[in-house]
Design a protein around this motif. Sequence first.
Motif, PDB file in Angstrom:
ATOM      1  N   GLU A 199       6.261 -12.657  -6.024  1.00 51.68           N
ATOM      2  CA  GLU A 199       6.446 -12.249  -7.411  1.00 51.68           C
ATOM      3  C   GLU A 199       7.891 -12.392  -7.857  1.00 51.68           C
ATOM      4  N   ALA A 200       8.717 -12.995  -7.044  1.00 48.18           N
ATOM      5  CA  ALA A 200      10.149 -13.037  -7.333  1.00 48.18           C
ATOM      6  C   ALA A 200      10.529 -14.313  -8.066  1.00 48.18           C
ATOM      7  N   GLU A 201      10.334 -14.313  -9.375  1.00 47.25           N
ATOM      8  CA  GLU A 201      10.795 -15.438 -10.167  1.00 47.25           C
ATOM      9  C   GLU A 201      12.321 -15.493 -10.128  1.00 47.25           C
ATOM     10  N   THR A 244      10.874  -8.714  -6.448  1.00 47.57           N
ATOM     11  CA  THR A 244      10.406  -9.074  -7.782  1.00 47.57           C
ATOM     12  C   THR A 244      11.586  -9.605  -8.587  1.00 47.57           C
ATOM     13  N   ALA A 245      11.326  -9.962  -9.844  1.00 44.36           N
ATOM     14  CA  ALA A 245      12.401 -10.426 -10.714  1.00 44.36           C
ATOM     15  C   ALA A 245      13.423  -9.312 -10.906  1.00 44.36           C
ATOM     16  N   PRO A 246      14.684  -9.651 -11.190  1.00 42.84           N
ATOM     17  CA  PRO A 246      15.724  -8.628 -11.353  1.00 42.84           C
ATOM     18  C   PRO A 246      15.381  -7.592 -12.414  1.00 42.84           C
ATOM     19  N   HIS A 248      12.547  -0.336  -2.012  1.00 40.68           N
ATOM     20  CA  HIS A 248      11.742  -0.233  -3.230  1.00 40.68           C
ATOM     21  C   HIS A 248      10.262  -0.510  -2.947  1.00 40.68           C
ATOM     22  N   TRP A 249      10.027  -1.479  -2.068  1.00 39.93           N
ATOM     23  CA  TRP A 249       8.674  -1.879  -1.705  1.00 39.93           C
ATOM     24  C   TRP A 249       7.906  -0.772  -0.972  1.00 39.93           C
ATOM     25  N   GLY A 250       8.599   0.299  -0.580  1.00 37.23           N
ATOM     26  CA  GLY A 250       7.983   1.365   0.203  1.00 37.23           C
ATOM     27  C   GLY A 250       7.227   2.396  -0.616  1.00 37.23           C
ATOM     28  N   GLN A 251       7.220   2.234  -1.935  1.00 33.89           N
ATOM     29  CA  GLN A 251       6.487   3.152  -2.799  1.00 33.89           C
ATOM     30  C   GLN A 251       5.595   2.369  -3.759  1.00 33.89           C
TER      31      GLN A 251
END
Length: 432
Positions: free
Chosen positions: A265-267, A239-241, A206-209
Amino acid sequence: MAALMAAMVSGNVAFASEAGDGYVPTKENLESRKEFSDAKFGIFLHWGLYSMFAQGEWYMNESNINCYEYAKAASGFYPAKFNAREWVSAIKASGAKYICFTSRHHEGFSMFDTKYSDYDIVDATPFKRDIVKELADECERQGIRFHLYYSLIDWTREDFPAGKSGHGTGRTGTANYSSYHKFMNNQLTELLTNYGKIGGIWFDGHWGQAPDFPWGYDETYSLIHKLQPGCLIGNNHHTAPIDGEDFQMFERDLPGENKAGYSGEAEIGKLPLETCETMNGMWGYKVADQNYKSVTELVRLLVRASGKGANLLMNIGPQANGELPAVSVERLKGMGEWLGKYGETIYGTTAGDIITADWGTTTRKGNVLYVHLLTDEMPESVSMKLTQRVKKAVCLNTGEPVAFKSSKKDGVTLATAGLKADTDCIVELTLK
């Protein structure tokens, strides 16, 4: 609507769906979450065509290898020493309760027999055996949950839009994400139809875009839950779910930490938690990387994850010949020996009353609190603020009672000076 609260399925912890209007987890899904959360320990297996180069799973991207030249390695990929029974047996002996295997990584090579591409273990190699099938069958036989990693990105397919990686791999076609998304959903349908019960899908990339990239998760997640309602969905998006996901993962960090730089950013959400980590420094096999963590380091990492209520997914990168590296097998054996003695303090526990301390952490099971002293130098005493008074304190390593003082006002103070430092010196507190 407001987040749906599940039944009290894990001690005093209730699992909830994250904010959103669409996804309502089924009873089967909630039961699967409970089983997953209770497992606490799994093994990640990063294995693909990249093992042939012994440079890690990002070799094609990092060295700007032309994907068509890279693909020629498939004609020589013959992992003659692969034995699914030996792999699963070694992993089961480690005390791990589930396996997550890379069905397809960013290189685009599928480790299963797919009719939607010839670039797979059966069609493109002389080995002609379906690795995912053999592992799925063996996990079923030995009673181990089987999860599958699936890459959202592809450095080889011409229809995948170039993002933050894969620019030097020689692709010349026109990006068409609609075509790629259909291909991905078709492969996921195969994986969830032809390989028995799948415990979870572990998405990555996901982080790749760009943040606003239209991944089409609603369609993909709905497809997965329709095919197997008990299959848990996790996505390594840092990131958060997102609505529709069933567990939250943290890469190279425990929940609430950001030492690796991926979790800023991952609460922490309300879903079951998992942290993934490498046994050495790499995910895929790299011949030069022999810097393996010790058994003590691995056990303490597992305990600290459990103290935060999270699973530990520990990675191994198998070799091109089909063997698990000998050092990793030795580490698995050591972890299994420790869990054979002290697994009760890990399996089926929830986060303890004290999540993080200089001396270690705690895990909880009902009215029993396990105090894990993860230190090479034992402190004179350990004080904790607890909501319940302590009835009894016993060192599990020796079976001897531990002196303590306990009150509602001041909590409990354990006299730990006489305890011997260990991989994990555990004091079992029975609470009133």
